[in-house]
Motif scaffolding. Structure first.
Motif, PDB file in Angstrom:
ATOM      1  N   MET A  55      -2.408 -20.479  -4.571  1.00  0.00           N
ATOM      2  CA  MET A  55      -1.019 -20.291  -4.963  1.00  0.00           C
ATOM      3  C   MET A  55      -0.463 -21.652  -5.342  1.00  0.00           C
ATOM      4  O   MET A  55      -0.426 -22.570  -4.507  1.00  0.00           O
ATOM      5  N   MET A  56      -0.050 -21.802  -6.577  1.00  0.00           N
ATOM      6  CA  MET A  56       0.493 -23.061  -7.077  1.00  0.00           C
ATOM      7  C   MET A  56       1.993 -22.890  -7.310  1.00  0.00           C
ATOM      8  O   MET A  56       2.400 -22.095  -8.165  1.00  0.00           O
ATOM      9  N   ILE A  57       2.808 -23.611  -6.554  1.00  0.00           N
ATOM     10  CA  ILE A  57       4.260 -23.593  -6.749  1.00  0.00           C
ATOM     11  C   ILE A  57       4.665 -24.855  -7.488  1.00  0.00           C
ATOM     12  O   ILE A  57       4.409 -25.973  -7.023  1.00  0.00           O
ATOM     13  N   LYS A 148      -0.885 -32.874 -17.348  1.00  0.00           N
ATOM     14  CA  LYS A 148      -0.923 -32.915 -15.887  1.00  0.00           C
ATOM     15  C   LYS A 148      -1.298 -31.552 -15.302  1.00  0.00           C
ATOM     16  O   LYS A 148      -2.120 -31.459 -14.370  1.00  0.00           O
ATOM     17  N   ALA A 149      -0.706 -30.489 -15.829  1.00  0.00           N
ATOM     18  CA  ALA A 149      -1.012 -29.153 -15.319  1.00  0.00           C
ATOM     19  C   ALA A 149      -2.450 -28.759 -15.621  1.00  0.00           C
ATOM     20  O   ALA A 149      -3.138 -28.160 -14.781  1.00  0.00           O
ATOM     21  N   THR A 150      -2.912 -29.088 -16.822  1.00  0.00           N
ATOM     22  CA  THR A 150      -4.296 -28.774 -17.192  1.00  0.00           C
ATOM     23  C   THR A 150      -5.277 -29.499 -16.280  1.00  0.00           C
ATOM     24  O   THR A 150      -6.274 -28.907 -15.822  1.00  0.00           O
ATOM     25  N   ASP A 151      -5.004 -30.754 -15.994  1.00  0.00           N
ATOM     26  CA  ASP A 151      -5.875 -31.516 -15.095  1.00  0.00           C
ATOM     27  C   ASP A 151      -5.915 -30.891 -13.705  1.00  0.00           C
ATOM     28  O   ASP A 151      -6.984 -30.856 -13.058  1.00  0.00           O
ATOM     29  N   ARG A 152      -4.778 -30.390 -13.239  1.00  0.00           N
ATOM     30  CA  ARG A 152      -4.742 -29.792 -11.892  1.00  0.00           C
ATOM     31  C   ARG A 152      -5.526 -28.480 -11.852  1.00  0.00           C
ATOM     32  O   ARG A 152      -6.251 -28.213 -10.884  1.00  0.00           O
ATOM     33  N   VAL A 153      -5.394 -27.676 -12.884  1.00  0.00           N
ATOM     34  CA  VAL A 153      -6.168 -26.436 -12.947  1.00  0.00           C
ATOM     35  C   VAL A 153      -7.660 -26.751 -13.033  1.00  0.00           C
ATOM     36  O   VAL A 153      -8.484 -26.101 -12.373  1.00  0.00           O
ATOM     37  N   GLU A 154      -8.015 -27.752 -13.809  1.00  0.00           N
ATOM     38  CA  GLU A 154      -9.416 -28.147 -13.910  1.00  0.00           C
ATOM     39  C   GLU A 154      -9.954 -28.595 -12.544  1.00  0.00           C
ATOM     40  O   GLU A 154     -11.099 -28.282 -12.188  1.00  0.00           O
ATOM     41  N   TYR A 155      -9.135 -29.302 -11.783  1.00  0.00           N
ATOM     42  CA  TYR A 155      -9.532 -29.719 -10.435  1.00  0.00           C
ATOM     43  C   TYR A 155      -9.883 -28.503  -9.585  1.00  0.00           C
ATOM     44  O   TYR A 155     -10.932 -28.463  -8.914  1.00  0.00           O
ATOM     45  N   HIS A 156      -9.027 -27.500  -9.597  1.00  0.00           N
ATOM     46  CA  HIS A 156      -9.299 -26.299  -8.809  1.00  0.00           C
ATOM     47  C   HIS A 156     -10.525 -25.551  -9.342  1.00  0.00           C
ATOM     48  O   HIS A 156     -11.352 -25.058  -8.562  1.00  0.00           O
ATOM     49  N   LEU A 232      14.894 -26.129 -24.310  1.00  0.00           N
ATOM     50  CA  LEU A 232      15.477 -25.210 -23.327  1.00  0.00           C
ATOM     51  C   LEU A 232      14.752 -25.181 -21.988  1.00  0.00           C
ATOM     52  O   LEU A 232      15.241 -24.544 -21.052  1.00  0.00           O
ATOM     53  N   GLY A 233      13.619 -25.829 -21.881  1.00  0.00           N
ATOM     54  CA  GLY A 233      12.741 -25.623 -20.739  1.00  0.00           C
ATOM     55  C   GLY A 233      13.071 -26.445 -19.519  1.00  0.00           C
ATOM     56  O   GLY A 233      14.020 -27.226 -19.477  1.00  0.00           O
ATOM     57  N   GLY A 234      12.266 -26.222 -18.500  1.00  0.00           N
ATOM     58  CA  GLY A 234      12.289 -27.019 -17.283  1.00  0.00           C
ATOM     59  C   GLY A 234      10.923 -27.644 -17.091  1.00  0.00           C
ATOM     60  O   GLY A 234       9.919 -27.140 -17.607  1.00  0.00           O
ATOM     61  N   PHE A 235      10.887 -28.735 -16.349  1.00  0.00           N
ATOM     62  CA  PHE A 235       9.603 -29.402 -16.130  1.00  0.00           C
ATOM     63  C   PHE A 235       8.592 -28.476 -15.449  1.00  0.00           C
ATOM     64  O   PHE A 235       7.397 -28.554 -15.716  1.00  0.00           O
ATOM     65  N   GLU A 236       9.074 -27.620 -14.555  1.00  0.00           N
ATOM     66  CA  GLU A 236       8.160 -26.688 -13.885  1.00  0.00           C
ATOM     67  C   GLU A 236       7.711 -25.579 -14.825  1.00  0.00           C
ATOM     68  O   GLU A 236       6.564 -25.107 -14.746  1.00  0.00           O
ATOM     69  N   ILE A 237       8.581 -25.157 -15.752  1.00  0.00           N
ATOM     70  CA  ILE A 237       8.201 -24.120 -16.712  1.00  0.00           C
ATOM     71  C   ILE A 237       7.175 -24.678 -17.690  1.00  0.00           C
ATOM     72  O   ILE A 237       6.224 -23.985 -18.084  1.00  0.00           O
ATOM     73  N   VAL A 238       7.324 -25.930 -18.084  1.00  0.00           N
ATOM     74  CA  VAL A 238       6.319 -26.605 -18.916  1.00  0.00           C
ATOM     75  C   VAL A 238       4.953 -26.540 -18.244  1.00  0.00           C
ATOM     76  O   VAL A 238       3.946 -26.138 -18.859  1.00  0.00           O
ATOM     77  N   GLN A 239       4.898 -26.923 -16.982  1.00  0.00           N
ATOM     78  CA  GLN A 239       3.599 -27.009 -16.312  1.00  0.00           C
ATOM     79  C   GLN A 239       3.042 -25.637 -15.954  1.00  0.00           C
ATOM     80  O   GLN A 239       1.822 -25.438 -15.965  1.00  0.00           O
ATOM     81  N   MET A 240       3.913 -24.663 -15.678  1.00  0.00           N
ATOM     82  CA  MET A 240       3.413 -23.303 -15.467  1.00  0.00           C
ATOM     83  C   MET A 240       2.796 -22.752 -16.743  1.00  0.00           C
ATOM     84  O   MET A 240       1.739 -22.100 -16.705  1.00  0.00           O
ATOM     85  N   THR A 241       3.440 -22.989 -17.878  1.00  0.00           N
ATOM     86  CA  THR A 241       2.907 -22.526 -19.163  1.00  0.00           C
ATOM     87  C   THR A 241       1.514 -23.102 -19.400  1.00  0.00           C
ATOM     88  O   THR A 241       0.568 -22.384 -19.750  1.00  0.00           O
ATOM     89  N   ALA A 242       1.382 -24.406 -19.185  1.00  0.00           N
ATOM     90  CA  ALA A 242       0.083 -25.049 -19.390  1.00  0.00           C
ATOM     91  C   ALA A 242      -0.951 -24.568 -18.382  1.00  0.00           C
ATOM     92  O   ALA A 242      -2.131 -24.392 -18.728  1.00  0.00           O
ATOM     93  N   ALA A 243      -0.531 -24.338 -17.142  1.00  0.00           N
ATOM     94  CA  ALA A 243      -1.477 -23.863 -16.121  1.00  0.00           C
ATOM     95  C   ALA A 243      -2.038 -22.495 -16.489  1.00  0.00           C
ATOM     96  O   ALA A 243      -3.238 -22.224 -16.295  1.00  0.00           O
ATOM     97  N   ILE A 244      -1.191 -21.625 -17.014  1.00  0.00           N
ATOM     98  CA  ILE A 244      -1.659 -20.304 -17.447  1.00  0.00           C
ATOM     99  C   ILE A 244      -2.705 -20.448 -18.548  1.00  0.00           C
ATOM    100  O   ILE A 244      -3.775 -19.829 -18.501  1.00  0.00           O
ATOM    101  N   LEU A 245      -2.395 -21.263 -19.536  1.00  0.00           N
ATOM    102  CA  LEU A 245      -3.318 -21.459 -20.658  1.00  0.00           C
ATOM    103  C   LEU A 245      -4.620 -22.122 -20.209  1.00  0.00           C
ATOM    104  O   LEU A 245      -5.713 -21.718 -20.639  1.00  0.00           O
TER     105      LEU A 245
END
Length: 342
Positions: A55-57, A148-156, A232-245
């Motif tokens: 679970m990534m918050i 940053k989000a892509t790197d974190r998903v790759e780590y997992h 229009l975005g938020g920093f967390e919405i940016v990283q959630m979008t990238a994490a999904i992809l």
């Protein structure tokens, strides 16, 4: 930007045959069978096993919060993250219950945490700009968040994870999500803006007006999902979008939570439509507009519990159903196994 393989239909007949030959009437487990089919398509038809789920918050602050669009001030974002780290929030209770490992990522809270806090530092700013006055962030900031989000998903992924659930925390982020929803779907702001966690009628009217102002202000820049994020975005919405992809690129399942995470899912699909194949939609929240988001994505949620908390709570509550579907597919005897001739 992301190379995502669409989920193959090559083994659909084999997967459905295996499900239909289980020792039960065809279709008797309803949506659990459809979920099992989905899991098997993504993780493999022979024995799809969920491994090292996370679970990534993603947490960040929003400049729009200063305009009174929420019942709480921005300081509450940090306070809630502290509660997450102390183990006392709803998401802690639910992830403990279902055995889902939780991590909290600071994407841009106003005041950073110390290195020993346990919070993952992926900051790309200290709160966005008020998007009703100017762009929330630069395109370069969006791209940094994606990395940053892509790197974190790759780590997992490298550590054996094949399922991530997505949650968020950020005072004011329903405003950002509603604006993104309108920009991507063409729905008027009135259909997208809800009361969040319970603002009064006056604040609700102000919130809708600010979002309408923002959509008008940025109308000439809302022609690409990255530009929509910047405006229009938020920093967390940016990283959630990238994490999904990034997860879809790696063949991982992605469990989507509520209104804000579904805004990220809409953005992800608009960037690469093939990521839609990897998503599981956990629930329909009680936030106005969420059901329209789900219809837009042709998504059927697993649960509808009248929730509007966020934090990934809906995704955590749906996780036992996901486990049950995988276990049903892998472990339930077939008519052939049971020696039943039907």
């Amino acid at each position: 930007m992301f190379t995502i393989n669409p989920v193959s239909a090559e083994f659909d007949t084999d997967i459905q045959h295996k499900i239909d030959r289980k020792a039960k009437p065809v279709g008797a487990l309803g949506d659990i069978e459809a979920l099992a089919f989905h899991i098997a398509k993504v993780l493999g038809k022979d024995q799809p096993i969920i491994t090292q789920p996370k679970m990534m918050i993603f947490a960040a602050d929003h400049g729009i919060a200063g305009s009174g669009v929420s019942i709480a001030p921005s300081e509450v974002t940090r306070q809630m993250v502290q509660t997450f780290m102390a183990g006392g929030a709803a998401i802690n209770v639910f992830t403990r219950q279902v055995g889902l490992e939780l991590e909290v990522i600071d994407c841009g809270i106003e005041t950073p945490f110390t290195a020993d806090s346990g919070v993952i530092d992926q900051r790309i700013g200290a709160g966005t700009e008020p998007f009703n006055q100017r762009a929330a962030m630069s395109l370069d900031t969006v791209k940094l968040g994606f990395k940053k989000a892509t790197d974190r998903v790759e780590y997992h992924h490298q550590n054996g994870c094949n399922l991530i659930a997505i949650g968020e925390m950020g005072i004011g982020n329903t405003s950002s999500a509603a604006a993104i929803m309108s920009a991507l779907s063409g729905f008027p702001a009135a259909d997208c803006v809800g009361r969040g966690t319970g603002i009064d009628p006056e604040a609700f009217k102000r919130k809708q007006g600010l979002i309408e102002d923002a959509l008008l202000l940025h109308r000439n820049e809302l022609d690409h999902p990255l530009k929509i994020l910047a405006c229009l975005g938020g920093f967390e919405i940016v990283q959630m979008t990238a994490a999904i992809l990034a997860a879809a690129e790696r063949g991982m399942l992605v469990v989507i939570d509520g209104f804000i995470t579904t805004a990220a899912a809409m953005l992800a699909v608009s960037i690469n439509a093939d990521c839609r194949d990897y998503m599981i939609f956990s629930h329909q929240s009680d936030e106005k507009g969420h059901y329209l988001m789900l219809e837009f994505l042709q998504a059927k949620p697993l649960l509808k519990l009248g929730m509007k908390l966020g934090e990934g709570t809906g995704a955590a509550l749906a996780f036992p159903l996901i486990q049950a579907a995988a276990n049903f597919y892998n472990d339930m005897a077939s008519f052939d196994d049971a020696g039943i001739d039907l």
